[in-house]
Design a protein around this motif. Sequence first.
Motif, PDB file in Angstrom:
ATOM      1  N   TYR A  31       0.862  -1.188   0.000  1.00  0.00           N
ATOM      2  CA  TYR A  31       0.000   0.000   0.000  1.00  0.00           C
ATOM      3  C   TYR A  31       0.895   1.233   0.000  1.00  0.00           C
ATOM      4  O   TYR A  31       1.816   1.337   0.821  1.00  0.00           O
ATOM      5  N   ASN A 157      -7.452   0.177   0.131  1.00  0.00           N
ATOM      6  CA  ASN A 157      -6.265   0.036   1.001  1.00  0.00           C
ATOM      7  C   ASN A 157      -6.673   0.005   2.483  1.00  0.00           C
ATOM      8  O   ASN A 157      -6.110   0.723   3.317  1.00  0.00           O
ATOM      9  N   LEU A 160      -4.905  -2.752   6.560  1.00  0.00           N
ATOM     10  CA  LEU A 160      -3.528  -2.390   6.905  1.00  0.00           C
ATOM     11  C   LEU A 160      -2.875  -3.414   7.829  1.00  0.00           C
ATOM     12  O   LEU A 160      -1.666  -3.623   7.774  1.00  0.00           O
ATOM     13  N   GLN A 163      -1.528  -6.167   5.605  1.00  0.00           N
ATOM     14  CA  GLN A 163      -0.664  -5.740   4.507  1.00  0.00           C
ATOM     15  C   GLN A 163       0.784  -5.659   5.021  1.00  0.00           C
ATOM     16  O   GLN A 163       1.068  -4.953   5.978  1.00  0.00           O
ATOM     17  N   CYS A 166       3.710  -1.220   3.898  1.00  0.00           N
ATOM     18  CA  CYS A 166       2.949   0.030   3.841  1.00  0.00           C
ATOM     19  C   CYS A 166       3.917   1.213   3.819  1.00  0.00           C
ATOM     20  O   CYS A 166       4.783   1.320   4.696  1.00  0.00           O
TER      21      CYS A 166
END
Length: 372
Positions: A31, A157, A160, A163, A166
């Motif tokens: 992201y 996105n 988080l 992910q 970032c």
Amino acid sequence: MLRSYVEQGAHAVIIDVGHSYRGLCELLDGYYFTYTEENPIKFNPFYLGDETLDTEKRESIKVLILALWKKDDENYSRAEYVSLSNAIQAYFDHLAGSPEVFPCFDTFYEYTRDVFAHQLREQGIKDKDFDIDSFLYVLKPYYKDGEFGYLLNARENLDLMNQRFCVFEIDAIKDSPTIFPTTTIVIMSLFISKMRKLKGIRKIILIEEAWKAIMRQGMAEYIKYLFKTVRKFYGEAIVVTQEVEDIISSPVIKQAIINNADCKILLDQSKFQNKFHEIQQLLGLSDKEKALVLSINKANDPKRKYKEVFISLGGIISKVYRTEVSPEEYLAYTTEEKEKMKVQAFAKKYGSMKRGIAMLVRQQAEPTEPIT
């Protein structure tokens, strides 16, 4: 380093200035948060995904809303704090029974205005204890078509926590009195959640030159806390700087960070050669380590393209290493503007960063061969 970490299963959160990590972020399918007029930076702290509304998450949302509501020098009363806590809890209870409602700031604002405000008046809560009309007025710029209506209503996105890469690029917002503090709170809340909840997984937060802007915004104590506690949670905090004066002039960097940083990595220090004693003293380097650092790139093999780097692990192991990457890696990491633009152009032409870099390397290796 970061690519290696992520490929080994680590989570990395990067705060950057200058778009150094855009290429790597695209390669790793991460992201990338940045600000442009056409596509401003967006978050959604109200979206839980697979998470639950635990105390930590509730507190992070509360801190965020308090930052939007009150100025730095403006105190809040106990009654206001309790009322805000109740509003947040009531909103998430409402979400649990209304799956058609999308969690975001807009729906939180509407719930507070249309339901919670009515409940407060029924309970006889006075304005002097919690002025709901003033609260809604101050927060209205973050609602729908308000000036900052985009900031806390992201619909992409969102995951988080899961992910693994970032990047928050803050160059365009670092001087914004509204957007920057909000962004730093979101970033710090994210990393603390990762740090505490991702058991047995390496977590890395890397603060590039952005740390100077973060210090200006009163985040020094947070950075201090981070460096003292991150290792207990199988985490790693990394700070990068190019200017020795910045390190020396910052008491937080000088004391909290350097004292807790067992691993020190130095690149070519030729331009600091005449005042390297300051760096040596600051980092606690021995005379042998000083000699190693000042030997960097002094006798490189002219037939090979590489740079050297000094790494000290707790002052026990100190060596200079050759860093030589493949042409593909070089193009993924380069920060030269012309090279970055060429990489982006090839990525756009061939549909992905990976394929774009492969085709660009091929063209550079065989420039006369047409690319199909």
